[in-house]
Write a protein that holds these residues in place. Structure first.
Motif, PDB file in Angstrom:
ATOM      1  N   LEU A 174     -25.906   3.727  33.422  1.00 10.73           N
ATOM      2  CA  LEU A 174     -26.010   5.052  33.184  1.00 10.73           C
ATOM      3  C   LEU A 174     -27.569   5.249  32.829  1.00 10.73           C
ATOM      4  N   ALA A 175     -28.211   5.923  33.928  1.00 16.11           N
ATOM      5  CA  ALA A 175     -29.766   5.869  33.862  1.00 16.11           C
ATOM      6  C   ALA A 175     -30.316   7.284  33.325  1.00 16.11           C
ATOM      7  N   THR A 176     -31.208   7.223  32.474  1.00 14.99           N
ATOM      8  CA  THR A 176     -31.583   8.564  31.748  1.00 14.99           C
ATOM      9  C   THR A 176     -32.810   9.041  32.831  1.00 14.99           C
ATOM     10  N   CYS A 177     -32.623  10.216  33.241  1.00 19.59           N
ATOM     11  CA  CYS A 177     -33.753  10.913  34.173  1.00 19.59           C
ATOM     12  C   CYS A 177     -34.349  12.223  33.792  1.00 19.59           C
ATOM     13  N   GLU A 178     -35.659  12.221  33.635  1.00 16.43           N
ATOM     14  CA  GLU A 178     -36.377  13.420  33.294  1.00 16.43           C
ATOM     15  C   GLU A 178     -36.385  14.473  34.496  1.00 16.43           C
ATOM     16  N   VAL A 179     -35.678  15.257  34.655  1.00 18.67           N
ATOM     17  CA  VAL A 179     -35.628  16.328  35.757  1.00 18.67           C
ATOM     18  C   VAL A 179     -36.404  17.591  35.314  1.00 18.67           C
ATOM     19  N   PRO A 180     -37.140  17.843  36.029  1.00 21.87           N
ATOM     20  CA  PRO A 180     -38.280  19.007  35.770  1.00 21.87           C
ATOM     21  C   PRO A 180     -37.302  20.355  35.978  1.00 21.87           C
ATOM     22  N   GLU A 181     -37.413  21.491  35.098  1.00 18.71           N
ATOM     23  CA  GLU A 181     -36.727  22.754  35.175  1.00 18.71           C
ATOM     24  C   GLU A 181     -37.624  23.872  36.089  1.00 18.71           C
ATOM     25  N   ALA A 182     -36.685  24.522  36.630  1.00 16.92           N
ATOM     26  CA  ALA A 182     -37.458  25.743  37.602  1.00 16.92           C
ATOM     27  C   ALA A 182     -38.108  26.667  36.637  1.00 16.92           C
ATOM     28  N   GLN A 183     -39.002  27.344  37.125  1.00 16.48           N
ATOM     29  CA  GLN A 183     -39.568  28.647  36.353  1.00 16.48           C
ATOM     30  C   GLN A 183     -38.575  29.617  35.931  1.00 16.48           C
ATOM     31  N   PRO A 184     -38.404  29.881  34.784  1.00 21.17           N
ATOM     32  CA  PRO A 184     -37.467  30.779  34.019  1.00 21.17           C
ATOM     33  C   PRO A 184     -37.647  32.023  34.790  1.00 21.17           C
ATOM     34  N   ASN A 185     -36.309  32.701  35.090  1.00 21.71           N
ATOM     35  CA  ASN A 185     -36.567  34.099  35.593  1.00 21.71           C
ATOM     36  C   ASN A 185     -36.682  34.845  34.300  1.00 21.71           C
ATOM     37  N   SER A 186     -37.825  35.545  34.117  1.00 18.42           N
ATOM     38  CA  SER A 186     -38.048  36.408  33.078  1.00 18.42           C
ATOM     39  C   SER A 186     -37.561  37.743  33.304  1.00 18.42           C
ATOM     40  N   LYS A 187     -37.178  38.091  34.523  1.00 12.61           N
ATOM     41  CA  LYS A 187     -36.872  39.423  34.797  1.00 12.61           C
ATOM     42  C   LYS A 187     -35.492  39.579  35.595  1.00 12.61           C
ATOM     43  N   PRO A 188     -34.567  39.196  34.984  1.00 11.39           N
ATOM     44  CA  PRO A 188     -33.258  39.086  35.790  1.00 11.39           C
ATOM     45  C   PRO A 188     -32.898  40.682  36.190  1.00 11.39           C
ATOM     46  N   VAL A 189     -32.541  41.018  37.461  1.00 14.96           N
ATOM     47  CA  VAL A 189     -32.097  42.249  37.645  1.00 14.96           C
ATOM     48  C   VAL A 189     -30.660  42.804  37.215  1.00 14.96           C
ATOM     49  N   ASP A 190     -29.932  41.660  36.806  1.00 11.53           N
ATOM     50  CA  ASP A 190     -28.885  42.045  36.106  1.00 11.53           C
ATOM     51  C   ASP A 190     -28.082  40.689  35.381  1.00 11.53           C
ATOM     52  N   PHE A 191     -26.899  40.714  34.980  1.00 10.04           N
ATOM     53  CA  PHE A 191     -26.252  39.601  34.435  1.00 10.04           C
ATOM     54  C   PHE A 191     -24.800  39.442  35.143  1.00 10.04           C
ATOM     55  N   LEU A 192     -24.676  38.245  35.159  1.00 12.86           N
ATOM     56  CA  LEU A 192     -23.270  38.009  35.634  1.00 12.86           C
ATOM     57  C   LEU A 192     -22.187  37.625  34.622  1.00 12.86           C
ATOM     58  N   GLY A 193     -21.273  38.420  33.888  1.00 16.42           N
ATOM     59  CA  GLY A 193     -20.632  38.046  32.963  1.00 16.42           C
ATOM     60  C   GLY A 193     -19.406  37.236  33.380  1.00 16.42           C
ATOM     61  N   VAL A 194     -19.168  36.263  32.115  1.00 14.70           N
ATOM     62  CA  VAL A 194     -18.200  35.247  32.536  1.00 14.70           C
ATOM     63  C   VAL A 194     -17.090  35.149  31.195  1.00 14.70           C
ATOM     64  N   ASP A 195     -16.045  35.450  31.708  1.00 12.50           N
ATOM     65  CA  ASP A 195     -14.844  35.353  30.749  1.00 12.50           C
ATOM     66  C   ASP A 195     -14.099  34.103  30.847  1.00 12.50           C
ATOM     67  N   LEU A 196     -14.166  33.228  29.838  1.00 13.99           N
ATOM     68  CA  LEU A 196     -13.504  32.003  29.666  1.00 13.99           C
ATOM     69  C   LEU A 196     -12.119  32.156  29.182  1.00 13.99           C
ATOM     70  N   GLY A 197     -11.033  31.105  29.862  1.00 16.14           N
ATOM     71  CA  GLY A 197      -9.720  31.426  29.478  1.00 16.14           C
ATOM     72  C   GLY A 197      -9.015  30.143  29.587  1.00 16.14           C
ATOM     73  N   VAL A 198      -7.787  30.021  29.427  1.00 19.61           N
ATOM     74  CA  VAL A 198      -6.713  29.118  29.660  1.00 19.61           C
ATOM     75  C   VAL A 198      -6.289  29.063  30.814  1.00 19.61           C
ATOM     76  N   VAL A 199      -5.499  30.307  31.272  1.00 20.57           N
ATOM     77  CA  VAL A 199      -4.725  30.306  32.474  1.00 20.57           C
ATOM     78  C   VAL A 199      -5.691  30.503  33.503  1.00 20.57           C
ATOM     79  N   ASN A 200      -6.800  31.339  33.334  1.00 20.38           N
ATOM     80  CA  ASN A 200      -7.961  31.406  34.315  1.00 20.38           C
ATOM     81  C   ASN A 200      -9.068  30.972  33.769  1.00 20.38           C
ATOM     82  N   ILE A 201      -9.519  29.645  34.059  1.00 17.55           N
ATOM     83  CA  ILE A 201     -10.540  28.880  33.520  1.00 17.55           C
ATOM     84  C   ILE A 201     -11.797  29.838  33.122  1.00 17.55           C
ATOM     85  N   ALA A 202     -12.301  30.390  34.315  1.00 15.43           N
ATOM     86  CA  ALA A 202     -13.391  31.360  34.340  1.00 15.43           C
ATOM     87  C   ALA A 202     -13.355  32.536  34.950  1.00 15.43           C
ATOM     88  N   THR A 203     -13.522  33.570  34.838  1.00 13.34           N
ATOM     89  CA  THR A 203     -13.545  35.037  35.556  1.00 13.34           C
ATOM     90  C   THR A 203     -14.814  35.699  35.507  1.00 13.34           C
TER      91      THR A 203
END
Length: 409
Positions: A174-203
């Motif tokens: 198991l090798a540790t890697c330093e992966v660069p992050e992308a430039q954060p999006n400071s002005k998102p046009v909207d949000f993608l809501g995610v509901d977590l559950g058991v029957v449906n893992i994610a909606t």
């Protein structure tokens, strides 16, 4: 940002024997060091080294770097134990579980993982081989393999230590890697809501449902089989139950990776952020019937949250965590709140405006609306470290093979 890449070693029988002898020697030494640390109440690396370093080198034939890593591994194990005791994960003070954990030295399994630095392990990336130190001399030309993305990440970003792991008869690094992050999006046009559950893992608020019925059926079969093996109680039955447990964990991890990858890719493509529920402490808050307990306590929502968080950071997608209270019984159209709105697990009917929708999709839209409001307010939103696997400063932690699994791309 730190990620861990897992590659599989392909040793010959003689090489595998040398690796096994090395792990056994290192972990036997670590258990002895742990006993010294417990007796002397000395848990700091440099202080403990004064009492154990010379003995570890001469008694078990370890090199200087290996001896230091054995001592440091022991100190890290006690630091983890103290953190778990302080957080109450091992019961309250005076409880039986607390006394058992704190009343004796930590012991290391003979096959527990061992960290290697660049002086003990060198990578020949073009040839896909490694040169690794063992107690029987240095092994050169030890072949390894892995997925295409993992090998590409390893070649570009590997930094720091790698851990040698023996699991299910196979050898891994198991090798540790330093992966660069992308430039954060400071002005998102909207949000993608995610509901977590058991029957449906994610909606998602877009209406995409990641159903969990197939996974839940597999988990139910595995649970029934493990119960039979545990009742049998033989050594081979316990060994088989452990294999089934690890297989189930791999299956769940693979599904969570795929779901997280889809969610992050969709948010990145459309220039949106991601809204998630902060489900920390949900197992303590909810009251469940006995048949439901195993299902809910085996729900890997925290792992899915970790995967979404690190993939989003790598893609520059902002993630906002919102209060999940009443998202399942609030109408996403008019805002009316009533438990009776949730007619069944899958059906939502608003008692005020008559709005009808899939219950999980309605919940994900409420999560989206809360994430939008939270973002507009300008308040910082970070998930607790227990949920995301991050440090308090937001730094992702590599999956140290001594007690965790590896993150994959």
């Amino acid at each position: 940002m730190k990620l861990v890449v897992e590659v599989k070693l392909l040793p010959t029988p003689l090489q595998a024997e040398a690796l096994e002898a090395t792990l056994c020697a290192c972990n036997t030494a670590a258990s002895w060091v742990s006993g010294v640390a417990f007796d002397r109440r000395t848990y700091r690396n440099f202080s403990l080294r004064e009492h154990t370093y010379a003995e570890v080198k001469t008694r078990w034939g370890l090199g200087a770097q290996a001896a230091q890593h054995v001592i440091k591994k022991t100190c890290d194990a006690y630091a983890t134990l103290r953190a778990n005791l302080t957080a109450g994960r091992l019961g309250g003070p005076g409880s039986k579980r607390h006394r058992l954990a704190s009343g004796k030295p930590i012991e290391f399994r003979a096959a527990a993982a061992q960290p290697y630095d660049d002086r003990m392990l060198s990578w020949q990336l073009d040839a896909r081989t490694v040169s690794i130190w063992t107690t029987r001399g240095r092994l050169k030309g030890l072949a390894y393999t892995g997925g295409r993305e993992q090998l590409a990440t390893l070649a570009r970003y590997r930094r720091g230590e790698s851990d040698l792991v023996h699991r299910d008869g196979a050898w891994f690094l198991l090798a540790t890697c330093e992966v660069p992050e992308a430039q954060p999006n400071s002005k998102p046009v909207d949000f993608l809501g995610v509901d977590l559950g058991v029957v449906n893992i994610a909606t998602t608020s877009d209406g995409h449902v990641m159903a969990g019925r197939r996974l839940n059926r597999s988990r139910a079969r595995d649970h029934e089989l493990r119960a039979k093996l545990q009742r049998k109680g033989t050594k081979s039955a316990r060994r088989r139950a452990q294999r089934r447990r690890r297989k189930e964990a791999r299956r769940t991890r693979d599904i969570n990776h795929k779901i997280a990858k889809h969610i992050v890719a969709e948010a990145e493509r459309t220039g949106r952020g991601i809204g998630l529920e902060n489900l920390t402490g949900i197992r303590e808050r909810v009251r469940l019937r006995k048949p439901q307990r195993a299902m809910v306590h085996g729900w890997a929502f925290a792992q899915l949250g970790v995967f979404i968080a690190y993939k989003a950071r790598r893609a520059g997608v902002p993630v906002v965590y919102v209060d999940p209270a009443y998202t399942s019984c609030t109408c996403s159209r008019c805002g009316y709140v009533d438990k009776a709105n949730r007619v069944s697990q899958a059906r939502f009917v608003c008692r005020s405006c008559g709005f009808v929708d899939h219950a999980d999709r309605n919940g994900s839209r409420n999560v989206r609306a809360r994430a939008q409001a939270f973002w507009r307010s300008g308040a910082p939103s970070t998930a607790p470290a227990a949920l995301t696997g991050l440090d308090a400063d937001g730094t992702p932690q590599p999956a140290v093979c001594r007690n965790a699994s590896a993150s994959r791309q």
